[in-house]
Motif scaffolding. Sequence first.
Motif, PDB file in Angstrom:
ATOM      1  N   LYS A 240       7.582 -33.778 -14.873  1.00 29.18           N
ATOM      2  CA  LYS A 240       7.377 -32.334 -15.032  1.00 29.18           C
ATOM      3  C   LYS A 240       6.403 -31.846 -13.976  1.00 29.18           C
ATOM      4  O   LYS A 240       5.365 -32.463 -13.733  1.00 29.18           O
ATOM      5  N   ASP A 241       6.754 -30.717 -13.266  1.00 28.47           N
ATOM      6  CA  ASP A 241       5.864 -30.184 -12.259  1.00 28.47           C
ATOM      7  C   ASP A 241       4.861 -29.235 -12.896  1.00 28.47           C
ATOM      8  O   ASP A 241       4.762 -29.141 -14.112  1.00 28.47           O
ATOM      9  N   MET A 242       4.122 -28.512 -12.043  1.00 21.54           N
ATOM     10  CA  MET A 242       3.043 -27.622 -12.496  1.00 21.54           C
ATOM     11  C   MET A 242       1.997 -28.410 -13.287  1.00 21.54           C
ATOM     12  O   MET A 242       1.366 -27.897 -14.221  1.00 21.54           O
ATOM     13  N   ALA A 243       1.889 -29.734 -12.871  1.00 24.88           N
ATOM     14  CA  ALA A 243       0.884 -30.612 -13.495  1.00 24.88           C
ATOM     15  C   ALA A 243       1.074 -30.699 -14.994  1.00 24.88           C
ATOM     16  O   ALA A 243       0.127 -30.959 -15.753  1.00 24.88           O
ATOM     17  N   GLY A 244       2.339 -30.500 -15.437  1.00 27.22           N
ATOM     18  CA  GLY A 244       2.630 -30.635 -16.852  1.00 27.22           C
ATOM     19  C   GLY A 244       2.308 -29.419 -17.682  1.00 27.22           C
ATOM     20  O   GLY A 244       2.427 -29.467 -18.917  1.00 27.22           O
ATOM     21  N   GLN A 245       1.916 -28.320 -17.023  1.00 23.42           N
ATOM     22  CA  GLN A 245       1.578 -27.129 -17.790  1.00 23.42           C
ATOM     23  C   GLN A 245       2.825 -26.472 -18.351  1.00 23.42           C
ATOM     24  O   GLN A 245       3.942 -26.737 -17.910  1.00 23.42           O
ATOM     25  N   VAL A 246       2.556 -25.561 -19.276  1.00 19.11           N
ATOM     26  CA  VAL A 246       3.655 -24.830 -19.893  1.00 19.11           C
ATOM     27  C   VAL A 246       4.285 -23.918 -18.836  1.00 19.11           C
ATOM     28  O   VAL A 246       3.585 -23.265 -18.061  1.00 19.11           O
ATOM     29  N   GLY A 247       5.596 -23.927 -18.820  1.00 20.43           N
ATOM     30  CA  GLY A 247       6.319 -23.145 -17.839  1.00 20.43           C
ATOM     31  C   GLY A 247       6.769 -23.956 -16.639  1.00 20.43           C
ATOM     32  O   GLY A 247       7.525 -23.453 -15.802  1.00 20.43           O
ATOM     33  N   GLY A 248       6.269 -25.203 -16.516  1.00 20.37           N
ATOM     34  CA  GLY A 248       6.703 -26.035 -15.413  1.00 20.37           C
ATOM     35  C   GLY A 248       8.130 -26.538 -15.617  1.00 20.37           C
ATOM     36  O   GLY A 248       8.649 -26.618 -16.733  1.00 20.37           O
ATOM     37  N   LEU A 249       8.765 -26.886 -14.526  1.00 20.95           N
ATOM     38  CA  LEU A 249      10.123 -27.418 -14.582  1.00 20.95           C
ATOM     39  C   LEU A 249      10.079 -28.949 -14.710  1.00 20.95           C
ATOM     40  O   LEU A 249       9.146 -29.599 -14.225  1.00 20.95           O
ATOM     41  N   SER A 250      11.135 -29.548 -15.304  1.00 20.70           N
ATOM     42  CA  SER A 250      11.133 -30.998 -15.545  1.00 20.70           C
ATOM     43  C   SER A 250      12.512 -31.589 -15.284  1.00 20.70           C
ATOM     44  O   SER A 250      13.526 -30.892 -15.328  1.00 20.70           O
ATOM     45  N   GLY A 251      12.502 -32.900 -15.001  1.00 20.97           N
ATOM     46  CA  GLY A 251      13.727 -33.696 -14.858  1.00 20.97           C
ATOM     47  C   GLY A 251      13.512 -35.061 -15.504  1.00 20.97           C
ATOM     48  O   GLY A 251      12.369 -35.535 -15.623  1.00 20.97           O
ATOM     49  N   SER A 252      14.555 -35.721 -15.873  1.00 27.45           N
ATOM     50  CA  SER A 252      14.438 -37.009 -16.584  1.00 27.45           C
ATOM     51  C   SER A 252      15.449 -38.026 -16.025  1.00 27.45           C
ATOM     52  O   SER A 252      16.430 -37.655 -15.372  1.00 27.45           O
ATOM     53  N   THR A 253      15.196 -39.294 -16.304  1.00 23.83           N
ATOM     54  CA  THR A 253      16.099 -40.398 -15.913  1.00 23.83           C
ATOM     55  C   THR A 253      16.079 -41.468 -16.994  1.00 23.83           C
ATOM     56  O   THR A 253      15.157 -41.509 -17.825  1.00 23.83           O
ATOM     57  N   THR A 254      17.103 -42.330 -16.929  1.00 26.21           N
ATOM     58  CA  THR A 254      17.266 -43.385 -17.937  1.00 26.21           C
ATOM     59  C   THR A 254      17.075 -44.749 -17.281  1.00 26.21           C
ATOM     60  O   THR A 254      17.604 -45.006 -16.195  1.00 26.21           O
ATOM     61  N   ILE A 255      16.330 -45.607 -17.957  1.00 26.22           N
ATOM     62  CA  ILE A 255      16.118 -46.990 -17.504  1.00 26.22           C
ATOM     63  C   ILE A 255      16.634 -47.913 -18.597  1.00 26.22           C
ATOM     64  O   ILE A 255      16.162 -47.856 -19.749  1.00 26.22           O
ATOM     65  N   ASN A 256      17.635 -48.764 -18.205  1.00 30.21           N
ATOM     66  CA  ASN A 256      18.161 -49.765 -19.143  1.00 30.21           C
ATOM     67  C   ASN A 256      17.428 -51.082 -18.903  1.00 30.21           C
ATOM     68  O   ASN A 256      17.578 -51.716 -17.851  1.00 30.21           O
TER      69      ASN A 256
END
Length: 796
Positions: A240-256
Amino acid sequence: MRISTTSCLCPFLVCLCFIQRCYGASHHIPTKVPSKNQTKLANGETEVHHRPKRGWIWNQFFVLEEHMGPDAQYVGKLHSNSDKGDGSVRYILSGEGAGTIFIINEETGDIHATKSLDRERKTHYVLHAQALDRNTEEALEPKSEFIIKVQDINDNAPKFPDGPFVATVPEMSEVGTSVLQVTATDADDPTYGNSARIVYSILQGQPYFSVDPKTGIIRTALANMDREAREHYTVVIQAKDMAGQVGGLSGSTTINITLTDVNDNPPTFPQKNYQLYVPESAQVGKPVGKIKANDEDLGINADIKYSIINSEGANMFSISTDRDTREGIISLKKPLNYERKKTYTLHIEGTNTHMDPRFSYLGSFKDTATLKITVGDVDEAPIFSMDYYIMDVYENVPSGTEVGMVTARDPDSRNSPVRYFLDSKEEGVRYFRIEENSGLIRTTQPLDREAMPWHNITVMASEVDSPSLLSHVPVTVQVLDVNDNPPEIATDEEVIVCESSRPGQLIQTVTAVDKDDFANGQRFSFALPSQLPVNPNFTLKDNEDSTASILARRRRFNHLTQELYELPIVVWDGGEPSLSGTSTLTLRVCPCQSYGKVRMCQGEAFLSSAGLSTGALIAILLCIVILLAIVVLFITLRRSKKEPLIISEEDIRENVVTYDDEGGGEEDTEAFDIIALRNPAAAEELKFRRDVRPETRKHVDPPRSRRSPSVELDEVDVHEFIKQRLVEADMDTSVPPYDSLQTYAYEGQGSPTGSISPLDSPGTQSEQDYNYLDDWGPEFQKLAELYGEAESDVTT
């Protein structure tokens, strides 16, 4: 000149304005002496030029990206000090995006952005501004370059370009063991605000794993995770960008994440006791059963080595591991016998081959089980008392003689009777037979040790109740020797006798051979046949070491007188009873090479060196005879076709026929007899034709005293003799029909002292002994042979 902008749209937007600091466009200061900044006018006045501080210089403008309003976005304003607000100044904009993205109001200098800009696609634009006089189109200000930067906003979410991920970690790992590091990227400007400042967090996978919020390193969060309990885990990490603040954008990934195996489980047998049935007919070395211990681990961590730990089972059975199935394969080491032992107990142990010392506290990593084997009774073939038999019998014994006996029994408890017979496929059945009930082997014909000293036969046995069950045993019969072969001389080659042999000289040493074995043929005796008269030429000496020497009895041999001699020799062996045989040797008389030391004829040496056989020599001689016949026939045909020598009676020629024939020396008795010249009276009585060979008569002149040849020639009128020969030649009709020349050479009278040639000495022979010439060496060998032959002729 100055540049002004509208109010900032954000706190970080700063508009740079340049303020005019001079009072006017120009100031006129009168002076007497013009300077370099003064201009002298025509009327004598001087105009002073003051350089104003310019306001037409700036660096950059800023414009927000992703503008979504209906109107064009205001960027800034261009203004020149020459602009009085009366519309006389025209502003021109050129460069990147001029006229398409950025437009300018030519009168006011206001710049607007007509399109929504994306900083991630282009961060800035380089443009050029210029102020012109609208009326004259002259440049009021020089062309100046400036930059319009696109101001970033947080419009891009973090991304994991390499995801999804696959990772492994050993089971039973400690807490905090690193698994994998993931990294997300953000397309926003990292130098402006917190739009690209990323913080990581775990959305799924707790409480087993954790992630470092700054580095993205995933670690184990739970101790003693067991692969056998759970092998696969799915972890979801968020960036998550914006240092994790509210309103920041985020992306995720999966690790098996997969837990890899370690050897943390010992092998175990599913049960502690097993039973197995094995028939006593099981073959040695063949598998008879299987046993398996289970191991929950994988790969080499599950490899198991099986062993039999008690002596009772290890003596009779062996166990090995099947690498594919990890089963213990039980094989038979020795034959089973139901009548001797009916059960066996095996203690089998299974142990891991690859130990991990980290888990030694869990135990010994091995397990044991008990296997009880029951031996089954089966109907077995008869068993012979021996694995093989060796027998012997003398040769020449009559048919039906006993050789030996084989025995076999039924190993089963019922003890069924056994029948014997020979394998009909073998050659030994021609010489032997076996009694069906007793197993006694007999001969079927007399045996000959010299033809076949050993015989190999196979005896088969079967039970009367079960004839299909057969057993075999090899039997070897040795034929013992008896003295039934007489000895004979070992060589078939001719014995060479040198012409210069002396009485008592060794001709050759001979040995004997006997077809019987060594015990009967090791001792031989030799002698000449007693029923024959004494041999005048050779004698035989028994050396008493199974050899005999042939000796010459007389002095000198002549191959012209007699070339071949035969010598019969009687040989006795040392057997019981003793046998004798007579062998006849052929002795060839030859003039030996190298003073009689090499026993090889000169003629034989030539043939031996040429390497030609008798057949090859005959073929060569035959070819030579054929060629000679062809040559003679060709010459005869040519002579028959010649024209006559005398064509006409007037053509008479004198021809000289020359006979250049060299005589054979003193020993040539076939050439012209010179006695005719020495004694014409005697030659008158022996007239003969020159084209017919005269007959020779042998006569012995009585002994007379030696006379000089010169005395005899005095009595001969040689001239008269030649005249007589001339008359005979003229009257002879057998000569050619043309003149011929006959030459008679006469050297004159001989020496008054006479001739020293022994050939002209018809007197009595000297009684001197010339045997001493044999001792003078090979240079005088020929002279010794000549005198030796003369002595032999006189003796005869």
